[in-house]
Design an enzyme around this catalytic site. Sequence first.
Site, PDB file in Angstrom:
ATOM      1  CD  GLU A  46      55.389  -4.400 -23.642  1.00 13.08           C
ATOM      2  OE1 GLU A  46      55.680  -5.119 -22.669  1.00 13.08           O
ATOM      3  OE2 GLU A  46      56.214  -4.093 -24.539  1.00 13.08           O
ATOM      4  CB  CYS A  74      60.798  -4.150 -19.534  1.00 17.87           C
ATOM      5  SG  CYS A  74      60.510  -2.567 -20.346  1.00 17.87           S
ATOM      6  CB  CYS A  83      57.009  -1.665 -21.333  1.00 22.36           C
ATOM      7  SG  CYS A  83      58.016  -1.496 -22.814  1.00 22.36           S
ATOM      8  CB  ALA A 153      69.420 -30.456 -47.762  1.00 27.27           C
ATOM      9  NE  ARG A 183      71.121 -19.242 -45.868  1.00 28.59           N
ATOM     10  CZ  ARG A 183      71.857 -19.236 -46.953  1.00 28.59           C
ATOM     11  NH1 ARG A 183      71.921 -18.119 -47.692  1.00 28.59           N
ATOM     12  NH2 ARG A 183      72.536 -20.300 -47.317  1.00 28.59           N
ATOM     13  CD  GLU A 295      71.674 -22.369 -44.340  1.00 28.56           C
ATOM     14  OE1 GLU A 295      71.240 -22.977 -45.331  1.00 28.56           O
ATOM     15  OE2 GLU A 295      71.859 -21.142 -44.318  1.00 28.56           O
TER      16      GLU A 295
END
Length: 364
Positions: A46, A74, A83, A153, A183, A295
């Site tokens: 903001e 906030c 903010c 994978a 990542r 991973e």
Amino acid sequence: MSAAIALARRGLGVCAPNPAVGALIVRDGVILARGWTQPGGRPHAETEALARLSEADRADEARGATLYVTLEPCSHHGRTPPCAQAVIEAGVSRVVAALRDPDPRVGGRGFAMLRAAGLETREGVCETQALRANLGHVLRVTRNRPMVTLKLAMTADGFAAARGGPRLMITGDEANRAAHMMRALHDAILIGAGTARADDPLLTVRLPGLEGRRPLRVVLDPRLTLSPASRLAQDARAAPVLVIAGEDASHESAARLEALGVEVACAPADGEGRVDPRDALALLAARGVTRLFCEGGPALAESLLAADVVDELVLLKSPRRLDAPGLLALRPERLAALDAGAVCEKTDAARVGDDQLIRYSRIL
């Protein structure tokens, strides 16, 4: 709000422990300024948007405008003023937010400040999309753990590794680049001790333009077996490395790694020397990690799934078969549960070079 959520993603991986927030200042259908949480978590979205108006000598244009923001402004004094107060002082007349901030320092107080100053407020716009984008912040505050993305994978016949022999290269260059981008969007990368020994990975982000992204590299290693000669240990002064060991791990091993710049932290281990993933995640949350990218191999994947802490599962599937003895990426019952869609839903499916990327996300 969809545009604000897209802006917020620019902060993923660089603004923890603060949430990644996006903000738009709009008047008469025209976007006057945009902002998103900056690296290190400040300035907030903001105030960044308001500062862009000020830098262009257009601060007065915020008066009577609408602020679209992905998280409640906030309301507390931290290293910067609230903010919500900055929005009030800028003369904004209406605030539309996607999520109420679960942080107990805010938790509705930001909206209350705005309404008390006469601003119109609305919340819950695109709430599910914003929650998914900011799940790391929400889980860290409410469940004492980061969001967990598990990447696996696998070959066309379901294997993640061969039994014995050299490391199995499953996916192609395009899929590997996609993994590096993932990542970059996380605060930390997790592997187990077995993957550290078998693959000796570096776990850095190696994409042009993103060399500055240095996620915390984490090894879950209850018996503290990481070799001082490993690439992670040798590279620990260039980018941070944390090893989570059991409480009875060797002090001598810890000292050798710490001399190279590796940080060693301890968590309780069971009788078989295993660390509960939830204890490891709580340790990371206490360090400010909001988004964790795993991973590791099938064993670590199974432990995270069994603990029910996986929020996103990314499968990178090769068209090639192993056709030899190997380690399954996921047990058949796990794959069946994914297909049933009871806990997770398929949120993305795309071709990445010759491979296929399938993303499952926890149903919110």
